[in-house]
Design a protein around this motif. Structure first.
Motif, short mmCIF file in Angstrom:
data_model
loop_
_atom_site.label_atom_id
_atom_site.label_comp_id
_atom_site.label_asym_id
_atom_site.label_seq_id
_atom_site.Cartn_x
_atom_site.Cartn_y
_atom_site.Cartn_z
N UNK A 140 42.18 41.28 11.37
CA UNK A 140 41.61 40.88 12.66
C UNK A 140 40.61 41.93 13.15
N UNK A 141 40.95 43.20 13.00
CA UNK A 141 40.03 44.27 13.40
C UNK A 141 38.72 44.18 12.63
N UNK A 142 38.81 43.95 11.31
CA UNK A 142 37.60 43.85 10.49
C UNK A 142 36.76 42.65 10.90
N UNK A 143 37.43 41.53 11.18
CA UNK A 143 36.72 40.32 11.59
C UNK A 143 35.99 40.54 12.90
N UNK A 144 36.69 41.08 13.90
CA UNK A 144 36.09 41.29 15.22
C UNK A 144 34.95 42.30 15.13
N UNK A 145 35.15 43.37 14.37
CA UNK A 145 34.10 44.38 14.23
C UNK A 145 32.85 43.79 13.58
N UNK A 146 33.04 42.89 12.63
CA UNK A 146 31.90 42.29 11.94
C UNK A 146 31.10 41.37 12.85
N UNK A 147 31.75 40.81 13.87
CA UNK A 147 31.02 39.93 14.79
C UNK A 147 30.17 40.72 15.77
N UNK A 148 30.58 41.96 16.06
CA UNK A 148 29.87 42.75 17.05
C UNK A 148 29.99 42.18 18.46
N UNK A 149 31.05 41.43 18.74
CA UNK A 149 31.21 40.78 20.03
C UNK A 149 31.37 41.82 21.14
N UNK A 150 30.58 41.70 22.23
CA UNK A 150 30.73 42.63 23.35
C UNK A 150 31.98 42.30 24.17
N UNK A 151 32.41 43.23 24.98
CA UNK A 151 33.62 43.05 25.79
C UNK A 151 33.26 42.63 27.20
N UNK A 152 33.80 41.51 27.69
CA UNK A 152 33.63 41.14 29.10
C UNK A 152 34.41 42.10 29.99
N UNK A 153 33.73 43.10 30.53
CA UNK A 153 34.40 44.19 31.23
C UNK A 153 35.12 43.74 32.50
N UNK A 154 34.60 42.72 33.17
CA UNK A 154 35.24 42.25 34.38
C UNK A 154 36.63 41.71 34.12
N UNK A 155 36.78 40.97 33.04
CA UNK A 155 38.09 40.43 32.68
C UNK A 155 39.04 41.55 32.31
N UNK A 156 38.53 42.52 31.58
CA UNK A 156 39.37 43.66 31.18
C UNK A 156 39.86 44.40 32.42
N UNK A 157 38.97 44.65 33.37
CA UNK A 157 39.36 45.35 34.60
C UNK A 157 40.42 44.56 35.36
N UNK A 158 40.27 43.25 35.38
CA UNK A 158 41.25 42.39 36.06
C UNK A 158 42.61 42.49 35.38
N UNK A 159 42.62 42.51 34.06
CA UNK A 159 43.88 42.60 33.32
C UNK A 159 44.55 43.96 33.54
N UNK A 160 43.75 45.02 33.54
CA UNK A 160 44.30 46.35 33.78
C UNK A 160 44.96 46.40 35.15
N UNK A 161 44.27 45.87 36.15
CA UNK A 161 44.81 45.87 37.51
C UNK A 161 46.10 45.06 37.58
N UNK A 162 46.11 43.91 36.93
CA UNK A 162 47.30 43.04 36.95
C UNK A 162 48.48 43.72 36.26
N UNK A 163 48.26 44.24 35.07
CA UNK A 163 49.36 44.85 34.30
C UNK A 163 49.87 46.13 34.96
#
Length: 506
Positions: free
Chosen positions: A328-351
């Motif tokens: 999975x790491x190799x697959x995601x790295x090969x796509x070069x997909x950027x991270x939606x930072x707003x969603x990540x921040x929301x998840x950090x706050x929630x958790x």
């Protein structure tokens, strides 16, 4: 009501993602646009703010709000008692006089915003993530409804050819020392305790009396008699192990420790400890007789061989998870997909908020909790962000792969997954149907199906990729999917038996 930030009428989006390594992480799912496909904003534009975030600008003519206005009058009329009118029967002009036209407008617009927001997403084919930040324009009677919405979106990315991926995982090795450790654990299980007339040593088993005081006052619930304790286990109070070593039965000493619970949590307490008795564990000899006692084997060599096989199977299962994670790491790295930072921040706050609630129930601060892990708040936040980012990108990539491959989940696969989940939660066999019905009512079956699709998509990548171990050996089906061949053969045998049974009945 209206205002900046996430709109109160929108629930958190879907949760429950299962990562390739088996951990559960909950990034939001994409918005279901079909909900409001019948609503079309008269004017909407979209502006790209970054690869993962857009701003929608929406304008709705006032006359398009007529359905929401009618509902607003009906709702407010049912809540307000007006002399001379039954609840919900007062005309609009009377409600305007009593509560004000502005309150009706606010109620109508509050109901219209989610519909118009999702309609704008549909119009521009935007796959939104997380909760939007809504900024309404000026609210005026007879004027168009205007608002802007900023939201994270599924970024554009291309999937690589899975056959081009290469992954290296650990070689499976079982050392003799690991078998020796297993044997020692078995000897400990079959050991016996006997009393000794000597000073306490590490590894001894004691019967203790304890009494804790703070500023000379006995701590409520801080006294206990006849407690069983293994020296060196560090299973009771900090400092207890060191305090009792060297004492003999009948002797008493004191030590200072920091309390972790109760009204005196965080304060130093003076603890008096008395040793009532001292016992040591006597282990059986490591020979063929022990092998017969501890297992179904007749000799020690047979027992060692069995332990080696168990360790190899365990290592193989752990490596199978490593294969999924690294692929999975190799697959995601090969796509070069950027991270939606707003969603990540929301998840950090929630958790983080969820953890704070749990810590509050045991009167522990986040700082104390992290101090026991030798970790700072900044390091903890970074760890949460990394986990959320990994989870989200994995989900987005595997969802796109499953869609591209048109991956389907059969009824049999779904049933098996539900049964496994029920078993993990201790659901009785005769309540499986009720459990499945509950999952369906709660909307969790959809989440389970999504997880299964991602798992099957990842499995296809594992099959196509080149996966080798650190010794240079290229792994085949038996190494990549332990037990799959046996399961396939067992299923074929069962199907053949059913066919033979059917022919016999004819």
């Amino acid at each position: 009501m209206l205002g900046g930030g996430a709109h109160s009428g929108w629930p958190r989006l879907g949760r429950g993602l299962v990562l390739p390594d088996g951990r559960h992480a909950p990034p939001p799912s994409t918005t279901n646009h079909a909900t409001y496909q019948g609503v079309t904003p008269v004017k909407s534009t979209v502006e790209s703010l970054s690869d993962t975030r857009v701003r929608l600008s929406v304008e709705v003519p006032f006359e398009e709000l007529e359905p929401q206005l009618r509902q607003a009058y009906k709702k407010i009329g049912a809540q307000v008692r007006i002399p001379g009118f039954r609840p919900g029967k007062a005309p609009a002009r009377i409600i305007d006089q009593r509560v004000g036209r502005g309150a009706v407008l606010a109620e109508a617009i509050d109901a219209a915003l989610p519909e118009q927001y999702v309609a704008a997403l549909t119009e521009h084919d935007i796959k939104a993530l997380g909760r939007p930040t809504i900024e309404p324009g000026e609210i005026a009677d007879g004027k168009p409804l205007t608002f802007t919405a900023e939201v994270d979106v599924v970024p554009d990315f291309e999937l690589p050819d899975p056959s081009t991926l290469t992954v290296t995982v650990d070689e499976i090795t079982v050392e003799d020392s690991e078998i020796d450790e297993q044997l020692q654990n078995l000897r400990t299980r079959f050991g016996t305790l006997k009393g000794v007339d000597r000073a306490v040593q590490d590894g001894d088993f004691l019967s203790l009396d304890l009494k804790a005081t703070v500023d000379g006052e006995e701590v409520e619930g801080g006294s206990a008699d006849g407690i069983s304790f293994e020296v060196g286990s560090e299973s009771l109070l900090d400092g207890l192990d060191a305090a009792v070593v060297g004492l003999s039965a009948g002797e008493t000493t004191t030590f200072t420790t920091k309390l972790v619970g109760g009204e005196h949590a965080g304060r130093d307490s003076l603890v008096e400890v008395k040793v009532n008795s001292v016992k040591e564990r006597e282990l059986p000899e490591l020979d063929d007789d022990f092998a017969t006692l501890a297992s179904e084997h007749d000799t020690l060599d047979e027992l060692r061989a069995d332990l080696r096989g168990n360790l190899e199977n365990r290592a193989q299962a752990l490596r199978a998870e490593q294969i999924r994670v690294k692929t999975a790491e190799a697959l995601v790295e090969a796509t070069g997909i950027p991270t939606p930072e707003g969603v990540v921040a929301e998840e950090v706050e929630h958790n983080k908020g969820h953890l704070l609630e749990q810590l509050g129930q045991i009167n522990t601060s986040l700082e104390d909790f992290l101090a026991r892990q030798d970790k700072t708040v900044e390091e903890f936040d970074a760890e949460l962000a990394e986990q959320a980012s990994t989870a989200l990108r994995n989900q987005l990539v595997l969802d796109k792969l499953a869609e591209q491959q048109e991956t389907e989940v059969s009824d049999q696969e779904l049933t098996f997954a539900v049964v496994q989940r029920a078993q993990r939660q201790g659901v009785p066999q005769n309540q499986l149907q009720q459990y499945a019905d509950q999952l369906m009512r709660n909307g969790q079956l959809r989440s389970i199906v999504a997880d299964l699709r991602r798992s099957k998509a990842l499995e296809s990548v594992v099959e196509a990729a080149t996966i080798t171990d650190t010794a240079g050996f290229t792994l085949g089906e038996d190494e990549l999917f332990p037990g799959r061949r046996e399961a396939r053969e067992a299923q074929a045998a069962a199907e053949a038996a059913d066919a033979d049974k059917g022919e016999g009945e004819e």
